[in-house]
Scaffold this motif. Structure first.
Motif, PDB file in Angstrom:
ATOM      1  N   ALA A  84     -13.954   0.319  -3.730  1.00 59.59           N
ATOM      2  CA  ALA A  84     -12.980   0.346  -4.882  1.00 59.59           C
ATOM      3  C   ALA A  84     -13.361   2.058  -5.544  1.00 59.59           C
ATOM      4  O   ALA A  84     -14.661   2.461  -5.590  1.00 59.59           O
ATOM      5  N   PRO A  85     -12.431   2.630  -5.833  1.00 61.62           N
ATOM      6  CA  PRO A  85     -12.500   3.808  -6.296  1.00 61.62           C
ATOM      7  C   PRO A  85     -13.244   3.948  -7.691  1.00 61.62           C
ATOM      8  O   PRO A  85     -12.992   3.281  -8.495  1.00 61.62           O
TER       9      PRO A  85
ATOM     10  N   ILE B 186      -0.491   6.676  -6.801  1.00 62.79           N
ATOM     11  CA  ILE B 186      -1.779   7.077  -7.069  1.00 62.79           C
ATOM     12  C   ILE B 186      -1.621   8.383  -6.958  1.00 62.79           C
ATOM     13  O   ILE B 186      -2.317   9.534  -7.395  1.00 62.79           O
TER      14      ILE B 186
ATOM     15  N   GLN C 245      -2.862  13.979 -13.524  1.00 65.42           N
ATOM     16  CA  GLN C 245      -4.382  14.219 -14.244  1.00 65.42           C
ATOM     17  C   GLN C 245      -4.758  15.485 -13.831  1.00 65.42           C
ATOM     18  O   GLN C 245      -5.624  16.369 -14.773  1.00 65.42           O
TER      19      GLN C 245
ATOM     20  N   ILE D 149      -8.030   2.692 -11.908  1.00 64.35           N
ATOM     21  CA  ILE D 149      -7.700   4.298 -11.964  1.00 64.35           C
ATOM     22  C   ILE D 149      -6.575   4.729 -12.605  1.00 64.35           C
ATOM     23  O   ILE D 149      -6.365   5.685 -12.974  1.00 64.35           O
TER      24      ILE D 149
ATOM     25  N   ARG E 200       0.419   4.113  -2.767  1.00 61.64           N
ATOM     26  CA  ARG E 200       0.212   5.466  -2.448  1.00 61.64           C
ATOM     27  C   ARG E 200       0.742   6.536  -3.253  1.00 61.64           C
ATOM     28  O   ARG E 200       0.355   7.424  -3.858  1.00 61.64           O
TER      29      ARG E 200
ATOM     30  N   SER F 135       0.809  -1.193   0.012  1.00 63.29           N
ATOM     31  CA  SER F 135       0.075  -0.032   0.112  1.00 63.29           C
ATOM     32  C   SER F 135       0.836   1.277  -0.060  1.00 63.29           C
ATOM     33  O   SER F 135       0.299   2.360  -0.594  1.00 63.29           O
TER      34      SER F 135
ATOM     35  N   LYS G 229      -2.683  11.352  -9.713  1.00 58.77           N
ATOM     36  CA  LYS G 229      -3.557  12.162  -9.551  1.00 58.77           C
ATOM     37  C   LYS G 229      -2.771  13.693 -10.033  1.00 58.77           C
ATOM     38  O   LYS G 229      -3.771  14.552 -10.591  1.00 58.77           O
TER      39      LYS G 229
ATOM     40  N   SER H 112     -12.977   6.650  -9.732  1.00 60.00           N
ATOM     41  CA  SER H 112     -12.066   7.235 -10.676  1.00 60.00           C
ATOM     42  C   SER H 112     -10.718   7.613  -9.965  1.00 60.00           C
ATOM     43  O   SER H 112     -10.671   7.453  -8.931  1.00 60.00           O
ATOM     44  N   LEU H 113      -9.865   7.933 -10.715  1.00 60.19           N
ATOM     45  CA  LEU H 113      -8.563   8.308 -10.150  1.00 60.19           C
ATOM     46  C   LEU H 113      -8.870   9.750  -9.134  1.00 60.19           C
ATOM     47  O   LEU H 113      -8.360   9.941  -8.276  1.00 60.19           O
ATOM     48  N   THR H 114      -9.765  10.589  -9.866  1.00 63.82           N
ATOM     49  CA  THR H 114     -10.072  11.942  -8.930  1.00 63.82           C
ATOM     50  C   THR H 114     -10.506  11.338  -7.814  1.00 63.82           C
ATOM     51  O   THR H 114     -10.317  11.939  -6.531  1.00 63.82           O
ATOM     52  N   ALA H 115     -11.655  10.423  -7.542  1.00 58.19           N
ATOM     53  CA  ALA H 115     -12.144  10.200  -6.402  1.00 58.19           C
ATOM     54  C   ALA H 115     -11.272   9.266  -5.520  1.00 58.19           C
ATOM     55  O   ALA H 115     -11.943   9.120  -4.069  1.00 58.19           O
ATOM     56  N   ALA H 116     -10.348   8.867  -5.962  1.00 62.04           N
ATOM     57  CA  ALA H 116      -9.408   7.775  -5.256  1.00 62.04           C
ATOM     58  C   ALA H 116      -8.828   8.268  -3.916  1.00 62.04           C
ATOM     59  O   ALA H 116      -8.334   9.616  -3.944  1.00 62.04           O
ATOM     60  N   ASP H 117      -8.754   7.697  -2.862  1.00 61.86           N
ATOM     61  CA  ASP H 117      -8.043   8.184  -1.659  1.00 61.86           C
ATOM     62  C   ASP H 117      -6.584   7.569  -1.974  1.00 61.86           C
ATOM     63  O   ASP H 117      -6.277   6.516  -2.505  1.00 61.86           O
ATOM     64  N   ILE H 118      -5.693   8.666  -1.495  1.00 60.02           N
ATOM     65  CA  ILE H 118      -4.265   7.757  -1.589  1.00 60.02           C
ATOM     66  C   ILE H 118      -3.570   7.029  -0.741  1.00 60.02           C
ATOM     67  O   ILE H 118      -3.171   6.154  -1.066  1.00 60.02           O
ATOM     68  N   GLY H 119      -4.348   6.776   0.305  1.00 64.91           N
ATOM     69  CA  GLY H 119      -4.334   5.738   1.376  1.00 64.91           C
ATOM     70  C   GLY H 119      -5.399   4.730   1.802  1.00 64.91           C
ATOM     71  O   GLY H 119      -6.482   4.935   0.946  1.00 64.91           O
ATOM     72  N   GLY H 120      -5.200   4.235   2.790  1.00 62.91           N
ATOM     73  CA  GLY H 120      -6.411   3.260   3.142  1.00 62.91           C
ATOM     74  C   GLY H 120      -6.359   2.047   2.509  1.00 62.91           C
ATOM     75  O   GLY H 120      -7.406   1.240   2.682  1.00 62.91           O
ATOM     76  N   LEU H 121      -5.331   1.689   1.589  1.00 61.24           N
ATOM     77  CA  LEU H 121      -5.382   0.444   0.777  1.00 61.24           C
ATOM     78  C   LEU H 121      -4.978  -0.790   1.464  1.00 61.24           C
ATOM     79  O   LEU H 121      -5.247  -1.980   1.223  1.00 61.24           O
TER      80      LEU H 121
END
Lengths: 113, 147
Positions: free
Chosen positions: B105-106, A63, A70, A97, A60, A56, A67, B108-117
């Protein structure tokens, strides 16, 4: 974790990662990766063939960089992940994503499409 | 860290028990000890990856979140016929990290959290994951298939 950055034709940043993208690896390359990728308004390809492990914390980094790109109208594409890394991308739905391609040619096509 | 039997030793116990300082440096030390145990017992590459993932996520969770825990982190690993059991424990206030709902599950990329996975990944690669409060300690145990 090693990182090699080159520029491809068409104003695309190419990053090759080699090693473990674990907590230590992500910390080791985090600043350089972000500087090379996320701070530019250029799309980027990341060659994952040499990445043996990601969890994870590594996700991070990917991702947040994706972002950032994007928000600048550019795209991050990962390519050639090892099978077990690909599974992590699928389990986490990161492959939904962030585009993941089989090889560099396919990754470039994803940018064009 | 406690001493380990030499690798490849048929008499080697299929288990380890370590006490680790609550610092980032413990991640690699723990990983090497666990990987050595797994290698000594012929655990395959896919299971090793899953175990390394669970180990990193559970230890990072300890290092990042168990702020009031005073003592070191306890780690146990045991190799069984069909699985490997990993448990991580601390002496902090009662806290069950499994109560947190799984992140969706996110979209979209915009809606995705960076953490918590992390927790979601641990659940995906573990056959079983449970929390117990035992002797004043939080104990999180994951079972990962060897096949």
């Amino acid at each position: 974790m090693d990182m090699e950055v080159t520029a491809l034709d068409g104003d695309v940043t190419h990053v090759r990662l080699v090693g473990r993208l674990d907590v230590a690896g992500a910390e080791q390359i985090g600043v350089r990766f972000t500087a090379a990728v996320a701070s530019q308004a250029r799309s980027a390809l990341v060659d994952m063939a040499g990445v043996e492990f990601v969890a994870s914390m590594g996700l991070r980094l990917l991702i947040s960089s994706a972002k950032s790109l994007q928000s600048r109208g550019a795209t991050l594409v990962l390519y050639a992940p090892q099978p077990l890394v690909q599974e992590v991308l699928e389990h986490s739905a990161v492959d939904q994503i962030i585009p993941v391609a089989a090889d560099q040619a396919a990754a470039l096509e994803r940018l064009a499409g | 860290m406690t001493a380990l039997p030499p690798p490849g030793d048929p008499a080697a116990a299929p288990a380890l028990s370590l006490t680790l300082p609550r610092t980032i440096g413990s991640l690699e030390a723990a990983r090497q000890a666990v990987v050595q145990l797994l290698a000594a017992h012929g655990v395959g590459a896919r299971a090793v990856y899953s175990i390394e993932l669970v180990l990193e996520e559970l230890l990072m969770n300890q290092i990042m979140h168990a702020e009031d825990a005073r003592a070191d982190i306890g780690l146990r690993a045991a190799v069984k016929a069909d699985s490997v059991v990993l448990s991580v424990e601390d002496d902090g206030a009662p806290f069950d990290p499994l109560q947190r709902p799984a992140a969706p599950a996110p979209a979209s990329l915009t809606a995705a959290d960076i953490g918590g996975l992390g927790l979601g990944l641990v659940r995906k690669v573990s056959q079983q994951l449970d929390y117990q409060r035992r002797d004043g300690r939080n104990v999180l145990t994951a079972t990962i298939a060897r096949a």
